[in-house]
Design an enzyme around this catalytic site. Structure first.
Site, mmCIF file in Angstrom:
data_model
loop_
_atom_site.group_PDB
_atom_site.id
_atom_site.type_symbol
_atom_site.label_atom_id
_atom_site.label_comp_id
_atom_site.label_asym_id
_atom_site.label_seq_id
_atom_site.Cartn_x
_atom_site.Cartn_y
_atom_site.Cartn_z
ATOM 1 N N PRO A 17 2.489 -16.766 4.814
ATOM 2 C CA PRO A 17 2.292 -16.523 6.252
ATOM 3 C C PRO A 17 1.315 -15.373 6.470
ATOM 4 C CG PRO A 17 4.400 -15.621 5.518
ATOM 5 C CD PRO A 17 3.821 -16.385 4.361
ATOM 6 N N GLN A 71 8.333 -18.498 10.440
ATOM 7 C CA GLN A 71 8.793 -17.166 10.029
ATOM 8 C C GLN A 71 9.122 -16.315 11.247
ATOM 9 O OE1 GLN A 71 6.283 -13.868 8.628
ATOM 10 N NE2 GLN A 71 7.399 -14.050 6.703
ATOM 11 N N CYS A 101 6.359 -7.831 5.311
ATOM 12 C CA CYS A 101 5.080 -7.422 5.861
ATOM 13 C C CYS A 101 5.203 -5.973 6.321
ATOM 14 C CB CYS A 101 4.763 -8.413 6.961
ATOM 15 S SG CYS A 101 3.880 -7.815 8.331
ATOM 16 N N LYS A 140 11.400 -13.560 2.775
ATOM 17 C CA LYS A 140 10.208 -13.005 2.113
ATOM 18 C C LYS A 140 10.343 -11.492 2.072
ATOM 19 C CE LYS A 140 5.152 -13.174 2.283
ATOM 20 N NZ LYS A 140 4.714 -11.929 2.945
ATOM 21 N N ASN A 201 4.236 -13.697 -5.327
ATOM 22 C CA ASN A 201 3.137 -13.518 -4.368
ATOM 23 C C ASN A 201 2.403 -12.213 -4.637
ATOM 24 O OD1 ASN A 201 2.965 -12.258 -1.058
ATOM 25 N ND2 ASN A 201 1.598 -13.827 -1.817
ATOM 26 N N GLY A 202 1.100 -12.245 -4.372
ATOM 27 C CA GLY A 202 0.287 -11.037 -4.462
ATOM 28 C C GLY A 202 -0.880 -11.209 -5.404
ATOM 29 N N ASP A 203 -2.094 -11.164 -4.842
ATOM 30 C CA ASP A 203 -3.329 -11.168 -5.626
ATOM 31 C C ASP A 203 -3.495 -12.393 -6.516
ATOM 32 O OD1 ASP A 203 -3.653 -8.790 -4.369
ATOM 33 O OD2 ASP A 203 -3.670 -7.536 -6.165
ATOM 34 N N GLY A 225 -2.105 -16.059 -0.214
ATOM 35 C CA GLY A 225 -2.506 -15.617 1.116
ATOM 36 C C GLY A 225 -4.011 -15.476 1.216
ATOM 37 N N ARG A 226 -4.499 -14.268 0.958
ATOM 38 C CA ARG A 226 -5.894 -13.969 1.247
ATOM 39 C C ARG A 226 -6.893 -14.835 0.479
ATOM 40 N NH1 ARG A 226 -5.124 -7.877 0.048
ATOM 41 N NH2 ARG A 226 -3.663 -8.942 -1.339
HETATM 42 C C1 LIG Z 1 -4.082 -10.804 7.704
HETATM 43 C C2 LIG Z 1 -2.719 -10.819 7.084
HETATM 44 C C3 LIG Z 1 -1.624 -11.136 7.868
HETATM 45 C C4 LIG Z 1 -0.338 -11.181 7.300
HETATM 46 N N1 LIG Z 1 0.723 -11.551 8.088
HETATM 47 C C5 LIG Z 1 1.940 -11.718 7.519
HETATM 48 C C6 LIG Z 1 3.031 -12.266 8.261
HETATM 49 O O1 LIG Z 1 2.891 -12.655 9.437
HETATM 50 N N2 LIG Z 1 4.233 -12.381 7.635
HETATM 51 C C7 LIG Z 1 4.413 -11.997 6.318
HETATM 52 O O2 LIG Z 1 5.518 -12.110 5.798
HETATM 53 N N3 LIG Z 1 3.400 -11.511 5.601
HETATM 54 C C8 LIG Z 1 2.174 -11.392 6.146
HETATM 55 N N4 LIG Z 1 1.126 -10.973 5.377
HETATM 56 C C9 LIG Z 1 1.340 -10.766 3.930
HETATM 57 C C10 LIG Z 1 1.015 -12.047 3.138
HETATM 58 O O3 LIG Z 1 1.920 -13.082 3.444
HETATM 59 C C11 LIG Z 1 1.073 -11.796 1.613
HETATM 60 O O4 LIG Z 1 2.373 -11.358 1.286
HETATM 61 C C12 LIG Z 1 0.070 -10.745 1.156
HETATM 62 O O5 LIG Z 1 -1.201 -10.941 1.755
HETATM 63 C C13 LIG Z 1 -0.094 -10.763 -0.370
HETATM 64 O O6 LIG Z 1 -0.540 -12.012 -0.814
HETATM 65 P P1 LIG Z 1 -2.093 -12.292 -1.204
HETATM 66 O O7 LIG Z 1 -2.505 -11.259 -2.193
HETATM 67 O O8 LIG Z 1 -2.098 -13.688 -1.768
HETATM 68 O O9 LIG Z 1 -2.875 -12.175 0.068
HETATM 69 C C14 LIG Z 1 -0.153 -10.893 5.925
HETATM 70 C C15 LIG Z 1 -1.267 -10.568 5.158
HETATM 71 C C16 LIG Z 1 -2.544 -10.543 5.707
HETATM 72 C C17 LIG Z 1 -3.719 -10.219 4.830
#
Ligand SMILES: Cc1cc2nc3c(=O)[nH]c(=O)nc-3n(C[C@H](O)[C@H](O)[C@H](O)COP(=O)(O)O)c2cc1C
Length: 329
Positions: A17, A71, A101, A140, A201-203, A225-226
């Site tokens: 998310p 969520q 988050c 989460k 999750n993460g990177d 995510g990103r």
């Molecule tokens: C722009 C942005 C918005 C996010 N919004 C949420 C959110 O609404 N709910 C949530 O649980 N995490 C949120 N996150 C965290 C991501 O779900 C994820 O845990 C985090 O980016 C790490 O994963 P990644 O390295 O694959 O990006 C957000 C992250 C980013 C970058």
């Protein structure tokens, strides 16, 4: 394949998310391009915010493939329980609770990963939400609230005991924000602590990285995510690699142009032209960031005000890029 309650995912690769990113057009695109499940932008549990345009758009799931995962975020057990009921009656088939988050406060109460500091409150929230709805509830979290307090394994046990059906763990603590490298050891400990499916999750930025993280942590799947921003085909790449051990060839320029153009049109349809044009800017920037000339293009693109101008600019960017590549070959 991992189960989330009664739902068996077609593959273990989930779109994480992201507020401001995982709107309905992006979720649908990621599903088409291979995501096993997609999770929408967090929805505030506060009922007084339910009628804002932002919430209305976040609550729109029409045409989405099942199961629909919504969520919720908040800090009060009763309000979260009532939000879970509301969202289940509005079509949510999985309720996900956000304790991951770094959102500071919602309604002057701790919310998101700030909750991890108050384990008694976490327990109350989990019990209240699970009891409130018939649909499965997932959670989460981060690994803890600071590097000295990585209490994710304890939270995970609590979650399992409360009836939470699956867990996603971002390998950073709340205090880390998005800095520091992700550590996967705590995710591994969580996986060893509980029997419910655990998603790491993460990177995670590539198919190989996803496979390595799953192997190292023992996790049942991953959340991305990103790395999906501007690269929604990452889901089919990861799912294919996990299933076969072979890497898919990257999409060619024609396919990328087709995906991006369809994405822009979906944004215009969903948000209307005015907002759609503005939201398209960041996505177009992400899609093109790895291409030559993208920086200059982006600057000019961000000043365009109409859907027609945006679509023509993207078409011309790809025409020029194909021509340049042809000359270089
Ligand atoms: C722009 C942005 C918005 C996010 N919004 C949420 C959110 O609404 N709910 C949530 O649980 N995490 C949120 N996150 C965290 C991501 O779900 C994820 O845990 C985090 O980016 C790490 O994963 P990644 O390295 O694959 O990006 C957000 C992250 C980013 C970058």
């Amino acid at each position: 394949m991992p189960d989330i309650g009664p739902y068996t995912l077609p593959n273990p690769v989930i779109l994480a998310p992201m507020a401001g990113v995982t709107d309905r057009p992006f979720r649908q695109l990621c599903r088409q391009l291979g995501a096993g499940l997609v999770v929408g932008e967090m929805v505030s549990a506060d009922p007084s915010l339910r009628h804002t345009r932002k919430s209305q758009l976040r609550l729109d799931h029409s045409g989405e493939p099942e199961p629909i995962a919504v969520q919720i975020v908040g800090g009060d057990p009763e309000i979260l329980a009532s939000s879970a009921r509301f969202n289940a009656s509005n079509g949510a088939q999985i309720i996900d609770i956000n304790m991951g988050c770094p959102a500071k406060k919602v309604c002057n109460k701790a919310a998101g990963s700030a909750l991890l500091k108050d384990e008694a409150l976490v327990k109350d929230i989990l019990q209240a939400v699970v009891e409130a709805v018939d649909v499965p509830v997932s959670l989460k979290i981060r690994t803890g609230w600071s590097p000295d307090h990585r209490n994710a394994p304890r939270i995970a046990e609590m979650a399992q005991a409360a009836g939470i059906v699956s867990l996603a763990v971002h390998g950073r603590t709340r205090a880390c924000g998005y800095k520091n490298t992700v550590e996967y050891d705590t995710i591994r400990t969580v996986k060893q602590t509980v029997d419910i499916p655990v998603f790491a999750n993460g990177d995670i930025t590539s198919a190989r990285k996803a496979a390595e993280v799953m192997h190292y942590t023992g996790a049942d799947g991953v959340l991305i995510g990103r790395a999906a921003q501007g690269r929604p085909w990452i889901f089919r790449e990861v799912a294919h690699y996990l299933a076969t051990g072979e890497e898919l060839t990257a999409p060619d320029l024609t396919e990328i142009e087709n995906i991006l153009t369809a994405h822009m049109v979906a944004l215009y349809q969903f948000y209307g032209d005015f907002m759609g044009v503005r939201i398209a800017r960041k996505h177009v920037g992400w899609y093109l960031q790895e291409h030559d000339q993208a920086k200059a293009f982006r600057k000019a693109f961000n000043s365009l005000e109409s859907t027609e101008q945006q679509l023509e600019a993207v078409a011309s960017f790809f025409r020029d890029t194909v021509r340049r590549k042809g000359m270089a070959a």
